[in-house]
Design a protein around this motif. Sequence first.
Motif, PDB file in Angstrom:
ATOM      1  N   ARG A 239     -16.465  14.418  14.101  1.00 18.45           N
ATOM      2  CA  ARG A 239     -15.160  14.449  14.765  1.00 18.45           C
ATOM      3  C   ARG A 239     -14.844  13.187  15.546  1.00 18.45           C
ATOM      4  NH1 ARG A 239     -12.633  20.024  16.390  1.00 18.45           N
ATOM      5  NH2 ARG A 239     -12.867  20.052  14.136  1.00 18.45           N
ATOM      6  N   GLN A 240     -15.806  12.603  16.230  1.00 12.83           N
ATOM      7  CA  GLN A 240     -15.504  11.387  16.986  1.00 12.83           C
ATOM      8  C   GLN A 240     -15.203  10.209  16.067  1.00 12.83           C
ATOM      9  OE1 GLN A 240     -19.060  12.309  19.578  1.00 12.83           O
ATOM     10  NE2 GLN A 240     -17.876  11.122  21.050  1.00 12.83           N
ATOM     11  N   GLU A 241     -15.798  10.224  14.886  1.00 15.31           N
ATOM     12  CA  GLU A 241     -15.477   9.183  13.914  1.00 15.31           C
ATOM     13  C   GLU A 241     -14.092   9.398  13.319  1.00 15.31           C
ATOM     14  OE1 GLU A 241     -19.051   7.898  11.404  1.00 15.31           O
ATOM     15  OE2 GLU A 241     -19.705   9.792  12.294  1.00 15.31           O
ATOM     16  N   SER A 242     -13.757  10.647  12.993  1.00 18.13           N
ATOM     17  CA  SER A 242     -12.452  10.917  12.384  1.00 18.13           C
ATOM     18  C   SER A 242     -11.306  10.667  13.361  1.00 18.13           C
ATOM     19  CB  SER A 242     -12.392  12.352  11.849  1.00 18.13           C
ATOM     20  OG  SER A 242     -12.524  13.289  12.896  1.00 18.13           O
ATOM     21  N   SER A 243     -11.587  10.763  14.674  1.00 21.31           N
ATOM     22  CA  SER A 243     -10.547  10.501  15.661  1.00 21.31           C
ATOM     23  C   SER A 243     -10.390   9.011  15.959  1.00 21.31           C
ATOM     24  CB  SER A 243     -10.846  11.251  16.959  1.00 21.31           C
ATOM     25  OG  SER A 243     -11.972  10.688  17.606  1.00 21.31           O
ATOM     26  N   GLY A 244     -11.310   8.204  15.471  1.00 20.28           N
ATOM     27  CA  GLY A 244     -11.217   6.764  15.664  1.00 20.28           C
ATOM     28  C   GLY A 244     -11.967   6.239  16.868  1.00 20.28           C
ATOM     29  N   GLN A 245     -12.788   7.074  17.504  1.00 18.58           N
ATOM     30  CA  GLN A 245     -13.590   6.582  18.631  1.00 18.58           C
ATOM     31  C   GLN A 245     -14.701   5.651  18.150  1.00 18.58           C
ATOM     32  OE1 GLN A 245     -15.085   9.777  21.019  1.00 18.58           O
ATOM     33  NE2 GLN A 245     -13.071  10.555  21.550  1.00 18.58           N
ATOM     34  N   PHE A 246     -15.380   6.079  17.092  1.00 11.89           N
ATOM     35  CA  PHE A 246     -16.512   5.321  16.565  1.00 11.89           C
ATOM     36  C   PHE A 246     -16.370   5.193  15.054  1.00 11.89           C
ATOM     37  CE2 PHE A 246     -18.242   7.882  20.168  1.00 11.89           C
ATOM     38  CZ  PHE A 246     -18.366   6.843  21.064  1.00 11.89           C
ATOM     39  N   ASP A 247     -17.117   4.249  14.497  1.00 13.27           N
ATOM     40  CA  ASP A 247     -17.127   4.046  13.050  1.00 13.27           C
ATOM     41  C   ASP A 247     -18.545   3.670  12.645  1.00 13.27           C
ATOM     42  OD1 ASP A 247     -16.830   3.394  10.416  1.00 13.27           O
ATOM     43  OD2 ASP A 247     -15.290   1.855  10.727  1.00 13.27           O
ATOM     44  N   TRP A 248     -19.270   4.633  12.117  1.00 15.56           N
ATOM     45  CA  TRP A 248     -20.674   4.401  11.766  1.00 15.56           C
ATOM     46  C   TRP A 248     -20.873   4.189  10.269  1.00 15.56           C
ATOM     47  CZ3 TRP A 248     -21.720   2.863  16.091  1.00 15.56           C
ATOM     48  CH2 TRP A 248     -21.600   3.589  17.272  1.00 15.56           C
ATOM     49  N   ARG A 249     -19.803   3.834   9.540  1.00 18.91           N
ATOM     50  CA  ARG A 249     -19.969   3.565   8.108  1.00 18.91           C
ATOM     51  C   ARG A 249     -20.902   2.391   7.857  1.00 18.91           C
ATOM     52  NH1 ARG A 249     -13.777   3.129   6.404  1.00 18.91           N
ATOM     53  NH2 ARG A 249     -13.799   2.104   8.462  1.00 18.91           N
ATOM     54  N   ALA A 250     -20.857   1.398   8.719  1.00  9.82           N
ATOM     55  CA  ALA A 250     -21.760   0.258   8.560  1.00  9.82           C
ATOM     56  C   ALA A 250     -23.210   0.686   8.729  1.00  9.82           C
ATOM     57  CB  ALA A 250     -21.412  -0.828   9.573  1.00  9.82           C
TER      58      ALA A 250
ATOM     59  N   LEU B  61     -14.293  -2.963  21.084  1.00 10.00           N
ATOM     60  CA  LEU B  61     -14.847  -1.719  20.544  1.00 10.00           C
ATOM     61  C   LEU B  61     -15.166  -1.864  19.057  1.00 10.00           C
ATOM     62  CD1 LEU B  61     -15.534   1.273  21.099  1.00 10.00           C
ATOM     63  CD2 LEU B  61     -13.177   1.831  20.458  1.00 10.00           C
ATOM     64  N   ARG B  62     -14.351  -2.600  18.331  1.00 11.53           N
ATOM     65  CA  ARG B  62     -14.585  -2.794  16.894  1.00 11.53           C
ATOM     66  C   ARG B  62     -15.849  -3.606  16.622  1.00 11.53           C
ATOM     67  NH1 ARG B  62      -8.817  -2.896  16.769  1.00 11.53           N
ATOM     68  NH2 ARG B  62      -8.739  -5.154  17.075  1.00 11.53           N
ATOM     69  N   ARG B  63     -16.373  -4.279  17.616  1.00 15.86           N
ATOM     70  CA  ARG B  63     -17.619  -5.034  17.448  1.00 15.86           C
ATOM     71  C   ARG B  63     -18.837  -4.116  17.477  1.00 15.86           C
ATOM     72  NH1 ARG B  63     -18.845  -8.069  21.746  1.00 15.86           N
ATOM     73  NH2 ARG B  63     -20.422  -9.152  20.529  1.00 15.86           N
ATOM     74  N   TRP B  64     -18.682  -2.917  17.999  1.00 13.46           N
ATOM     75  CA  TRP B  64     -19.840  -2.050  18.183  1.00 13.46           C
ATOM     76  C   TRP B  64     -20.585  -1.721  16.892  1.00 13.46           C
ATOM     77  CZ3 TRP B  64     -18.713   2.222  22.421  1.00 13.46           C
ATOM     78  CH2 TRP B  64     -18.595   1.587  23.664  1.00 13.46           C
TER      79      TRP B  64
END
Length: 269
Positions: free
Chosen positions: A38-49, A250-253
């Motif tokens: 859910r936190q990824e789908s809401s745009g908080q985090f992106d762990w695809r990398a 945040l996008r650098r995370w």
Amino acid sequence: MTPAFRLAEIRGARIAWNQTGRGPAVVWAHGMSSSGYRQESSGQFDWRAVSSAHRLIRYDARGHGRSSGGRSAQEYTWPELGRDLSAVLDVAAPGERVGAIGSSMGTASILYAALAQPDRFTRLVLTTPPTIWQTRRAQIPIRIASADLIEHHGLAALERLTVDAPVSPALADAKRFVSPVAVRASIYPWVLRGSAISDLPPPEELAALDLPVLILSWTGDDTHPVSSGRLLADALPDARLEVAATPAELRRWPGMVVEFLDSAPTTTR
């Protein structure tokens, strides 16, 4: 497509988990009221990398998402959730050393799991650490009042009080500022009460955790203050703190996390 979740019988509950990618195992532990994606789908985090370079294990914490849970505050305290995390790894990555990424409640779960079994982990990524120690005291009456409100007036009454705005300026570009609560209304009061009686161990106990740690905080969020990140960076012997104040930071995370995890050994010490 999201891989199907499996159910594991863990410490009296059915815990849902899945995994994506290949390579060294990394576990993701989400925040309170959320679920594995859910936190990824809401745009908080992106762990695809992360899942491009690792086998990323996601799970729904006890009482959250697809996982079951009971009606006692104790089972949702941070030490108990840490025990759940370790038990998930016994099923999803038996005998492996793993990296770990957590958010808020998940960050606390990881710390308790790592303190109990430090040899189980390679490196820890602690995103958005929650209020701890002195700042946590102010959260106790808020959690208890929210639990009482849900029991007397329903979950919708609590959701109506939520302001639809980014909690941090770093989240200004998020897909949605308020995500639906991923906990059943009959259980959520107990999740909140478990949070109310939770805190991290004192700094001298954390000082014994000799693992590399990356701490990621964002500004402007009173529930996840930068001060918590600083306190953890001071208490942990091998920790680095990075702070995001803008969406660009945040996008650098994700890249920062992959670089950090890739430097971790994957063999047993």
